[in-house]
Design a protein around this motif. Structure first.
Motif, short mmCIF file in Angstrom:
data_model
loop_
_atom_site.label_atom_id
_atom_site.label_comp_id
_atom_site.label_asym_id
_atom_site.label_seq_id
_atom_site.Cartn_x
_atom_site.Cartn_y
_atom_site.Cartn_z
N PRO A 79 0.83 -1.21 0.00
CA PRO A 79 0.00 0.00 0.00
C PRO A 79 0.86 1.26 0.00
O PRO A 79 2.03 1.23 0.38
CB PRO A 79 -0.79 -0.10 1.30
CG PRO A 79 -0.73 -1.53 1.70
CD PRO A 79 0.56 -2.06 1.15
N GLU A 80 0.26 2.36 -0.40
CA GLU A 80 0.96 3.64 -0.52
C GLU A 80 1.70 4.03 0.75
O GLU A 80 2.82 4.51 0.70
CB GLU A 80 -0.05 4.75 -0.87
CG GLU A 80 -0.71 4.59 -2.21
CD GLU A 80 0.22 4.87 -3.37
OE1 GLU A 80 1.12 5.72 -3.23
OE2 GLU A 80 0.05 4.22 -4.40
N MET A 124 -12.13 -2.60 0.78
CA MET A 124 -11.65 -1.22 0.62
C MET A 124 -10.35 -1.00 1.39
O MET A 124 -9.44 -0.33 0.90
CB MET A 124 -12.72 -0.23 1.08
CG MET A 124 -13.91 -0.15 0.14
SD MET A 124 -15.12 1.09 0.62
CE MET A 124 -16.00 0.24 1.91
N GLU A 125 -10.25 -1.59 2.59
CA GLU A 125 -9.05 -1.40 3.40
C GLU A 125 -7.87 -2.21 2.87
O GLU A 125 -6.76 -1.69 2.74
CB GLU A 125 -9.34 -1.79 4.85
CG GLU A 125 -10.26 -0.81 5.56
CD GLU A 125 -10.69 -1.29 6.94
OE1 GLU A 125 -10.27 -2.37 7.37
OE2 GLU A 125 -11.47 -0.56 7.59
N THR A 133 -15.61 3.54 -6.29
CA THR A 133 -15.24 2.58 -7.32
C THR A 133 -15.88 1.23 -7.04
O THR A 133 -16.46 0.61 -7.94
CB THR A 133 -13.71 2.41 -7.40
OG1 THR A 133 -13.12 3.69 -7.66
CG2 THR A 133 -13.30 1.43 -8.47
N LEU A 134 -15.79 0.77 -5.80
CA LEU A 134 -16.36 -0.52 -5.42
C LEU A 134 -17.87 -0.55 -5.66
O LEU A 134 -18.39 -1.49 -6.25
CB LEU A 134 -16.04 -0.84 -3.96
CG LEU A 134 -16.53 -2.20 -3.46
CD1 LEU A 134 -15.89 -3.33 -4.26
CD2 LEU A 134 -16.22 -2.35 -1.98
N TYR A 135 -18.55 0.50 -5.26
CA TYR A 135 -20.01 0.54 -5.44
C TYR A 135 -20.40 0.65 -6.91
O TYR A 135 -21.44 0.12 -7.32
CB TYR A 135 -20.64 1.64 -4.58
CG TYR A 135 -20.78 1.20 -3.14
CD1 TYR A 135 -21.91 0.51 -2.71
CD2 TYR A 135 -19.76 1.43 -2.22
CE1 TYR A 135 -22.03 0.08 -1.41
CE2 TYR A 135 -19.87 1.00 -0.90
CZ TYR A 135 -21.01 0.32 -0.51
OH TYR A 135 -21.12 -0.12 0.78
N LYS A 136 -19.58 1.31 -7.72
CA LYS A 136 -19.84 1.36 -9.16
C LYS A 136 -19.72 -0.04 -9.76
O LYS A 136 -20.52 -0.43 -10.60
CB LYS A 136 -18.86 2.31 -9.86
CG LYS A 136 -19.21 3.76 -9.69
CD LYS A 136 -18.20 4.63 -10.42
CE LYS A 136 -18.44 6.09 -10.11
NZ LYS A 136 -17.41 6.95 -10.70
#
Length: 143
Positions: A79-80, A124-125, A133-136
């Motif tokens: 992760p970032e 998401m985590e 994005t996930l809901y799209k």
């Protein structure tokens, strides 16, 4: 192809499944590689193979077997925050994560939700996928 776990890739099983799904018979595979049927069956048991040989498999079966490793990098790269922490400390850490989501990645994520393996919040985590994005994806790709 069945839903794949991009976290642990067993390329031999994937090759075996692809041969079963294709119109290429085992004798053609044997003659192409110069292997016996038993040697091909041993390849099916291998978790990993040489990249040069994997390229030959990709060409013979007209299938990109390298995509599984690309998907792994997209899903499981650091992760970032970890990358930023390493950069601050002067440690060399390549940043592999890209904001590219192929249909295979989307299907993998949606399958996790559908089978209730992970919650939306966990996805998401863990995968750093934005909520919008996930809901799209859910509204667009869920059947």
């Amino acid at each position: 192809m069945e839903t794949l776990n991009f976290k642990s890739i067993h390329i031999g099983k994937i090759i075996k499944e692809r041969i079963g799904d294709s119109d290429v018979n085992l004798q053609k595979v044997c003659s192409h590689f110069g292997y016996s049927v038993n040697e091909i069956k041993e390849i099916y048991k291998m978790e990993s193979i040489d990249t040069k040989e994997l390229l030959r498999w990709s060409k013979l079966l007209r299938y990109d077997f390298f995509r599984f490793y690309s998907q792994h990098l997209i899903l499981y790269s650091p992760p970032e925050k970890i990358v930023a922490d390493h950069v601050k400390k002067g440690q060399d850490l390549l940043k592999f994560r890209k904001n590219i989501y192929t249909i295979e990645v989307i299907e993998f994520i949606l399958d996790l939700i559908k089978t209730e393996t992970k919650t939306k919040m966990q996805i998401m985590e863990e995968y750093k996928i934005p909520k919008t994005t996930l809901y799209k994806w859910i509204s667009k790709y869920s059947k």
